[in-house]
Every structure is written in structure tokens, then in C-alpha cells.
Design a protein around this motif. Structure first.
Motif, PDB file in Angstrom:
ATOM      1  N   GLY A 260       0.793  -1.224   0.000  1.00 48.81           N
ATOM      2  CA  GLY A 260       0.000   0.000   0.000  1.00 48.81           C
ATOM      3  C   GLY A 260       0.824   1.272   0.000  1.00 48.81           C
ATOM      4  N   LYS A 261       2.113   1.187   0.326  1.00 43.70           N
ATOM      5  CA  LYS A 261       2.948   2.382   0.342  1.00 43.70           C
ATOM      6  C   LYS A 261       3.198   2.850  -1.094  1.00 43.70           C
ATOM      7  CE  LYS A 261       7.023   4.498   2.357  1.00 43.70           C
ATOM      8  NZ  LYS A 261       8.221   4.338   3.209  1.00 43.70           N
ATOM      9  N   GLN A 262       3.218   4.181  -1.305  1.00 43.65           N
ATOM     10  CA  GLN A 262       3.332   4.740  -2.642  1.00 43.65           C
ATOM     11  C   GLN A 262       4.387   5.844  -2.678  1.00 43.65           C
ATOM     12  OE1 GLN A 262      -0.852   5.250  -4.471  1.00 43.65           O
ATOM     13  NE2 GLN A 262      -1.192   5.574  -2.303  1.00 43.65           N
TER      14      GLN A 262
ATOM     15  N   LEU B 170       4.636   4.842  -8.106  1.00 41.38           N
ATOM     16  CA  LEU B 170       5.272   3.556  -7.812  1.00 41.38           C
ATOM     17  C   LEU B 170       4.632   3.021  -6.548  1.00 41.38           C
ATOM     18  CD1 LEU B 170       7.498   1.603  -8.777  1.00 41.38           C
ATOM     19  CD2 LEU B 170       9.034   2.724  -7.161  1.00 41.38           C
ATOM     20  N   LEU B 171       3.975   1.869  -6.655  1.00 39.96           N
ATOM     21  CA  LEU B 171       3.155   1.317  -5.581  1.00 39.96           C
ATOM     22  C   LEU B 171       3.676  -0.047  -5.146  1.00 39.96           C
ATOM     23  CD1 LEU B 171       0.397   1.093  -3.938  1.00 39.96           C
ATOM     24  CD2 LEU B 171      -0.535   0.036  -6.009  1.00 39.96           C
ATOM     25  N   LYS B 172       3.772  -0.255  -3.823  1.00 37.63           N
ATOM     26  CA  LYS B 172       4.083  -1.588  -3.303  1.00 37.63           C
ATOM     27  C   LYS B 172       2.758  -2.329  -3.108  1.00 37.63           C
ATOM     28  CE  LYS B 172       6.404  -5.033  -1.560  1.00 37.63           C
ATOM     29  NZ  LYS B 172       7.060  -4.977  -0.244  1.00 37.63           N
ATOM     30  N   ASP B 173       2.609  -3.435  -3.831  1.00 38.36           N
ATOM     31  CA  ASP B 173       1.383  -4.236  -3.768  1.00 38.36           C
ATOM     32  C   ASP B 173       1.778  -5.691  -3.557  1.00 38.36           C
ATOM     33  OD1 ASP B 173      -1.213  -5.123  -3.889  1.00 38.36           O
ATOM     34  OD2 ASP B 173      -1.319  -5.086  -6.069  1.00 38.36           O
TER      35      ASP B 173
ATOM     36  N   LEU C  35       6.388  -4.323  -6.972  1.00 33.79           N
ATOM     37  CA  LEU C  35       6.368  -2.880  -7.181  1.00 33.79           C
ATOM     38  C   LEU C  35       5.657  -2.648  -8.501  1.00 33.79           C
ATOM     39  CD1 LEU C  35       9.973  -1.609  -6.274  1.00 33.79           C
ATOM     40  CD2 LEU C  35       7.918  -1.632  -4.848  1.00 33.79           C
ATOM     41  N   ILE C  36       4.661  -1.779  -8.499  1.00 36.65           N
ATOM     42  CA  ILE C  36       3.888  -1.519  -9.714  1.00 36.65           C
ATOM     43  C   ILE C  36       4.053  -0.063 -10.106  1.00 36.65           C
ATOM     44  CG2 ILE C  36       1.605  -1.557 -10.767  1.00 36.65           C
ATOM     45  CD1 ILE C  36       0.847  -3.774  -8.840  1.00 36.65           C
ATOM     46  N   LEU C  37       4.536   0.143 -11.317  1.00 35.20           N
ATOM     47  CA  LEU C  37       4.735   1.480 -11.857  1.00 35.20           C
ATOM     48  C   LEU C  37       3.635   1.779 -12.861  1.00 35.20           C
ATOM     49  CD1 LEU C  37       6.753   3.969 -12.230  1.00 35.20           C
ATOM     50  CD2 LEU C  37       7.562   2.731 -14.246  1.00 35.20           C
ATOM     51  N   SER C  38       3.011   2.924 -12.710  1.00 35.42           N
ATOM     52  CA  SER C  38       1.966   3.316 -13.657  1.00 35.42           C
ATOM     53  C   SER C  38       1.937   4.829 -13.780  1.00 35.42           C
ATOM     54  CB  SER C  38       0.593   2.824 -13.172  1.00 35.42           C
ATOM     55  OG  SER C  38       0.140   3.617 -12.090  1.00 35.42           O
TER      56      SER C  38
ATOM     57  N   SER D 191      -5.864  -5.783  -7.692  1.00 37.58           N
ATOM     58  CA  SER D 191      -4.736  -5.260  -6.920  1.00 37.58           C
ATOM     59  C   SER D 191      -5.105  -3.859  -6.431  1.00 37.58           C
ATOM     60  CB  SER D 191      -3.481  -5.168  -7.792  1.00 37.58           C
ATOM     61  OG  SER D 191      -3.646  -4.167  -8.792  1.00 37.58           O
ATOM     62  N   LEU D 192      -4.281  -3.304  -5.548  1.00 36.62           N
ATOM     63  CA  LEU D 192      -4.529  -1.938  -5.084  1.00 36.62           C
ATOM     64  C   LEU D 192      -4.548  -0.966  -6.253  1.00 36.62           C
ATOM     65  CD1 LEU D 192      -2.220  -1.863  -1.933  1.00 36.62           C
ATOM     66  CD2 LEU D 192      -4.711  -1.799  -1.946  1.00 36.62           C
ATOM     67  N   LEU D 193      -3.645  -1.176  -7.190  1.00 35.72           N
ATOM     68  CA  LEU D 193      -3.588  -0.292  -8.349  1.00 35.72           C
ATOM     69  C   LEU D 193      -4.820  -0.458  -9.228  1.00 35.72           C
ATOM     70  CD1 LEU D 193      -1.896   1.829  -9.805  1.00 35.72           C
ATOM     71  CD2 LEU D 193      -0.802  -0.010 -11.074  1.00 35.72           C
ATOM     72  N   ASP D 194      -5.288  -1.703  -9.399  1.00 37.83           N
ATOM     73  CA  ASP D 194      -6.500  -1.955 -10.183  1.00 37.83           C
ATOM     74  C   ASP D 194      -7.684  -1.194  -9.599  1.00 37.83           C
ATOM     75  OD1 ASP D 194      -5.191  -3.666 -11.920  1.00 37.83           O
ATOM     76  OD2 ASP D 194      -5.643  -5.447 -10.731  1.00 37.83           O
ATOM     77  N   LYS D 195      -7.791  -1.212  -8.266  1.00 35.53           N
ATOM     78  CA  LYS D 195      -8.897  -0.515  -7.604  1.00 35.53           C
ATOM     79  C   LYS D 195      -8.819   0.987  -7.851  1.00 35.53           C
ATOM     80  CE  LYS D 195      -9.010  -3.912  -3.831  1.00 35.53           C
ATOM     81  NZ  LYS D 195      -8.752  -4.114  -2.388  1.00 35.53           N
ATOM     82  N   GLU D 196      -7.587   1.526  -7.788  1.00 38.39           N
ATOM     83  CA  GLU D 196      -7.420   2.966  -7.979  1.00 38.39           C
ATOM     84  C   GLU D 196      -7.732   3.381  -9.417  1.00 38.39           C
ATOM     85  OE1 GLU D 196      -6.699   5.227  -5.659  1.00 38.39           O
ATOM     86  OE2 GLU D 196      -6.767   3.654  -4.149  1.00 38.39           O
ATOM     87  N   LYS D 197      -7.481   2.487 -10.365  1.00 40.45           N
ATOM     88  CA  LYS D 197      -7.654   2.818 -11.774  1.00 40.45           C
ATOM     89  C   LYS D 197      -9.085   2.609 -12.276  1.00 40.45           C
ATOM     90  CE  LYS D 197      -4.685   1.767 -14.857  1.00 40.45           C
ATOM     91  NZ  LYS D 197      -3.847   1.013 -15.792  1.00 40.45           N
ATOM     92  N   GLN D 198      -9.874   1.804 -11.574  1.00 43.95           N
ATOM     93  CA  GLN D 198     -11.195   1.424 -12.076  1.00 43.95           C
ATOM     94  C   GLN D 198     -12.171   2.597 -12.089  1.00 43.95           C
ATOM     95  OE1 GLN D 198     -12.392  -1.793 -13.292  1.00 43.95           O
ATOM     96  NE2 GLN D 198     -13.797  -0.206 -14.032  1.00 43.95           N
ATOM     97  N   TRP D 199     -12.766   2.833 -13.271  1.00 42.56           N
ATOM     98  CA  TRP D 199     -13.776   3.878 -13.411  1.00 42.56           C
ATOM     99  C   TRP D 199     -15.175   3.269 -13.320  1.00 42.56           C
ATOM    100  CZ3 TRP D 199     -13.022   8.970 -13.307  1.00 42.56           C
ATOM    101  CH2 TRP D 199     -11.737   9.452 -13.563  1.00 42.56           C
ATOM    102  N   LEU D 200     -16.086   4.053 -12.741  1.00 49.64           N
ATOM    103  CA  LEU D 200     -17.485   3.654 -12.607  1.00 49.64           C
ATOM    104  C   LEU D 200     -18.362   4.647 -13.355  1.00 49.64           C
ATOM    105  CD1 LEU D 200     -17.502   3.097  -8.725  1.00 49.64           C
ATOM    106  CD2 LEU D 200     -17.057   1.362 -10.484  1.00 49.64           C
TER     107      LEU D 200
END
Length: 434
Positions: free
Chosen positions: A287-289, A297-300, A304-307, A391-400
Motif C-alpha cells: 500500500g505504500k506509494q 510507484l506502488l508496493k502491492d 512494485l507496480i509502476l503506472s 490489486s490496489l492499483l487496479d482498484k485505484e484505476k477502475q472507473w465507474l
């Protein structure tokens, strides 16, 4: 020196004879020598001059001098005046950085608009030394010590093997006129301090300093090639990429002794500067970014996920009843239709009479729920994300897509069955993620 330049160009840039070349000419000794050399080599050239309006009448005199010389040589020329101080203040830049950005942005525009192939600049060996020492003093990696590249995309620097002394001697021998910039004599700027105070001492300590420095640069470039090769090899072992997302396997990366060096090589181009924080992120909790100006850069878990940096979760985009398409933040198209085709992840068909406009395009928030198509009852969005292994990043990116704050569509994934059109629907609205 003409022969030296010719041999250098034949060896490293053999196809320039057939190219249209734009020369960056300030009117100073370096660029006037470059102009003379290119003219003698019979290249197809034009001159580009920037007037930064920083020295009043002196700046205008430089401009007039360049115009007169280009006219005399019957060479096309391009002139651009800049309000450099205003640009620097508006963009919170130093005068030097502002001037650099202005000139290279304009050079690239001229290259494109006038169909020139390359820009040639008059950077020389002493510029290399000064850049090396500036970067060394500030702290840098191997790439910073290598200094100024001989070619960077459409920019070519053909005089990097030529010293300032050689340039001065050539100018005198060939009776080349030039304009002297008074600011070059001032020690106000770091580069001038190094030029006037540091480099003379190094040359005094070692009369062959220039040759030794060239040898050192070659060794550094060879070492950098080894680093790049190793970096690519390890990248293929521990990194997976999907579209604009880079995922680094921390467990695999930690099996390499120099894992910090690899991280630096991979991430430096994305504008990160807090390197110690990035290295600690490897073993940080999920969860740290860490952010750069453009990326996250996100620790999941073990990755490490870069986007690219994600739009704020609070930001909402509205779609009114007459909207046919939306280009940002997603490319969404809406149209009336008479037929209900088989829905896909990227297309849904809804009953327009059940919608309350304007629709909203937003991110998740606490308490969200919906009635998933193909399932019984309602479901919390958080539970849906968990079941789908977001993933945490998937949740942050998902549009509704929502109507009156109720979920109509988890875009690209699952629709809410309450809004879907059926055989009795009179006004069918097709919504498509392009």
C-alpha cells in the motif's frame, strides 16, 4: 581541424551529405567555426538563431551579425526572439533552464515545419569537461559522468572531439569573425567558475589532460554499455509489462546483489528523485506509494507496480443527455439504438428511461454497491473487487459509470442488471468503451 572533423563525421555520421542540416548559431566563436566548417564541407545547411533579449542592444547586435553572415553566405536563416525573463518567471525556472527549453522547443519546431533532418550544435570537448565536473559536483550516476552525447535523436554535436584551443586557433587562421558574449567572462554562473578556475588547474597538473579525459570518457561509455546490457537482461527476468503498467517482482529482484542499481536504471526516466525511499519500498508493507511528477510507484504484496499518475479519486466527469462521446478520462461513446446485441466487457445496452442525467464518471467510494448482471441480489463493490482479485492499483484505476450516484457499469467489467435494456425497452442506449 577540417580534416579531423571530416574524418569524425565520415566515421560516425556518414550519411549527413544527403541530409538537410539546421545549424544552431549564436554568433559566438564556436558556432561561427561550425558554420565555416559545414560550408567548406558543402553540406546543405540553414542557420537558426535565438535572441533571448537578455543583454539589450548586445542581443540585437548578435542577431544582426548572424543575419548579415547568413545573407553573405547565401544560406537560409531563421530568427526567433524570446521574452526569456517572463517565461522563466511564469514557469518558475532559472534563466538558463528557461533559455534551454525555449531554444530546443523552437529548434524542434523549425526542424519539423521546414523539413530539416538534423540540428547541429557547436558543443566541444571543453564543454564536455565542464558538464562532467558540474554533474560530478552535484552528484550523479554513470550516465551523468558520460556527459553530452554526440547524438540525441535529431541533435548532432560534431565538434565534441575538438578543444576550445583548437577552435580558437582555427578561427584565427581562417580569419573568422565572431561576437563575444560579455557574460562568458563573468563567474556568476557555475559553468564559468569551472571554466576559469578549475579546468586551468587540471591542465596545469596534467598537460595531457584533454587526451586523458577523452580516454576516460570512452571507458565510461563502455562501462555504461555493460550496465545497460545487464539491466536489460535482469529486466526480462523480474519484470512484466502490460500496456503502460510495469510490475517488478520484489522477491526475484532481491536475489540480485545490485538490485538498487537495476531499480535506478529502470526508473530514472520516470522523474523519480527520492531513491532511498524507492529502495526501502522493496521491503515496505503493501500500500505504500511514491510519486514523481508523472508516475506512481506502488508496493502491492510482493510487487512494485509502476503506472502513470492516476487522476484524483475525488474528480468526477459528467455526461449529459445530449453527449455523444467523451474523450477524457476514458474514450466512451453513447448512441441510441433499436437493437440489443450480445453485451461484452466494453459494450452495454441500458434502458435510458431508468437513467438520471447527468451521468457521472467517477472512482470508487465507501459504501458503493450494485446488482451484478448474471448474479442474484446486490453486492458491495469492495467484495466484488476482492472476488475478482483486484490489486490496489487496479482498484485505484477502475472507473465507474453512475446514475444518481448508483452504479450503472463497472466500466469494462460488469454492468448493473437494474439498468440493462430488455425486449420491452423503448429507448435503448448503447454505451461503449472505445
Amino acid at each position: 581541424m577540417l580534416k579531423k572533423i571530416q574524418n569524425h563525421l565520415n566515421k560516425n555520421f556518414s550519411d549527413l551529405e544527403d541530409k538537410r542540416l539546421l545549424l544552431a548559431v549564436s554568433g559566438g566563436i564556436d558556432s561561427m567555426v561550425l558554420l565555416n566548417l559545414c560550408k567548406k564541407l558543402s553540406f546543405e545547411i540553414a542557420v537558426a538563431h535565438c535572441n533571448f533579449q537578455l543583454r539589450g542592444k548586445e542581443s540585437d547586435a548578435d542577431e544582426n551579425f548572424v543575419i548579415e553572415k547568413a545573407t553573405e553566405l547565401q544560406i537560409p536563416f531563421f530568427i526567433q526572439k524570446f521574452d526569456t525573463e517572463e517565461f522563466a518567471n511564469e514557469n518558475k525556472l532559472s534563466i538558463q533552464l528557461a533559455a534551454r527549453k525555449l531554444r530546443y522547443d523552437w529548434f524542434n519546431k523549425v526542424l519539423e515545419n521546414e523539413n530539416y533532418d538534423f540540428l547541429l550544435t557547436a558543443h566541444h570537448l571543453d564543454d564536455q569537461i565542464e558538464t562532467f565536473l558540474i554533474n560530478l559536483a552535484r552528484g550523479t550516476g554513470l550516465d551523468g559522468l558520460i556527459g553530452i552525447p554526440a547524438q540525441n535523436n535529431t541533435i548532432i554535436r560534431p565538434m565534441l572531439t575538438i578543444s576550445r584551443e583548437e577552435i580558437e586557433n582555427y578561427a584565427k587562421e581562417n580569419k573568422i569573425l565572431w561576437r563575444e558574449d560579455a557574460s562568458n567572462a563573468s563567474d556568476k554562473y557555475v559553468r564559468n567558475k569551472i571554466r576559469h578556475r578549475v579546468v586551468p588547474i587540471l591542465k596545469e597538473l596534467n598537460p595531457s589532460f584533454l587526451n586523458s579525459f577523452q580516454d576516460t570518457l570512452e571507458h565510461l561509455e563502455e562501462a555504461n554499455t555493460l550496465v545497460e546490457d545487464a539491466s536489460k537482461w535482469v529486466f526480462e527476468k523480474v519484470v512484466t509489462t502490460k500496456e503502460d503498467i510495469i510490475q517488478i517482482d520484489c522477491k526475484l529482484l532481491l536475489t540480485y546483489t545490485n538490485y538498487k542499481s537495476y531499480l535506478y536504471q529502470w526508473l530514472k526516466r520516470y522523474g523519480f528523485t527520492a531513491w532511498n525511499d524507492i529502495y526501502e519500498l522493496i521491503q515496505a508493507q503493501s500500500g505504500k506509494q511514491i510519486f514523481s511528477n508523472t508516475h506512481l510507484l506502488l508496493k502491492d504484496r510482493n510487487f512494485l507496480i509502476l503506472s502513470p499518475k492516476i487522476i484524483s479519486a475525488e474528480e468526477v466527469f459528467f455526461i449529459d443527455k445530449n453527449t455523444k462521446s467523451l474523450k477524457f478520462p476514458l474514450n466512451v461513446a453513447l448512441c441510441q439504438t433499436d437493437d440489443i446485441l450480445e453485451p461484452t466487457n466494453n459494450v452495454i445496452f441500458v434502458d435510458q428511461e431508468k437513467l438520471v442525467f447527468p451521468l457521472q464518471l467517477r472512482k470508487r467510494k465507501e459504501g458503493d454497491y450494485f446488482y451484478p448482471s448474471g448474479m442474484e441480489g446486490k453486492k458491495k463493490l469492495s467484495k466484488y473487487f476482492k472476488d475478482e482479485k483486484y490489486s490496489l492499483l487496479d482498484k485505484e484505476k477502475q472507473w465507474l459509470l453512475t446514475s444518481n450516484d448508483k452504479i450503472v457499469w463497472i466500466i469494462g467489467k460488469r454492468a448493473d442488471k437494474q439498468f440493462l435494456a430488455n425486449t420491452k425497452t423503448k429507448n435503448i442506449l448503447k454505451i461503449e468503451l472505445k
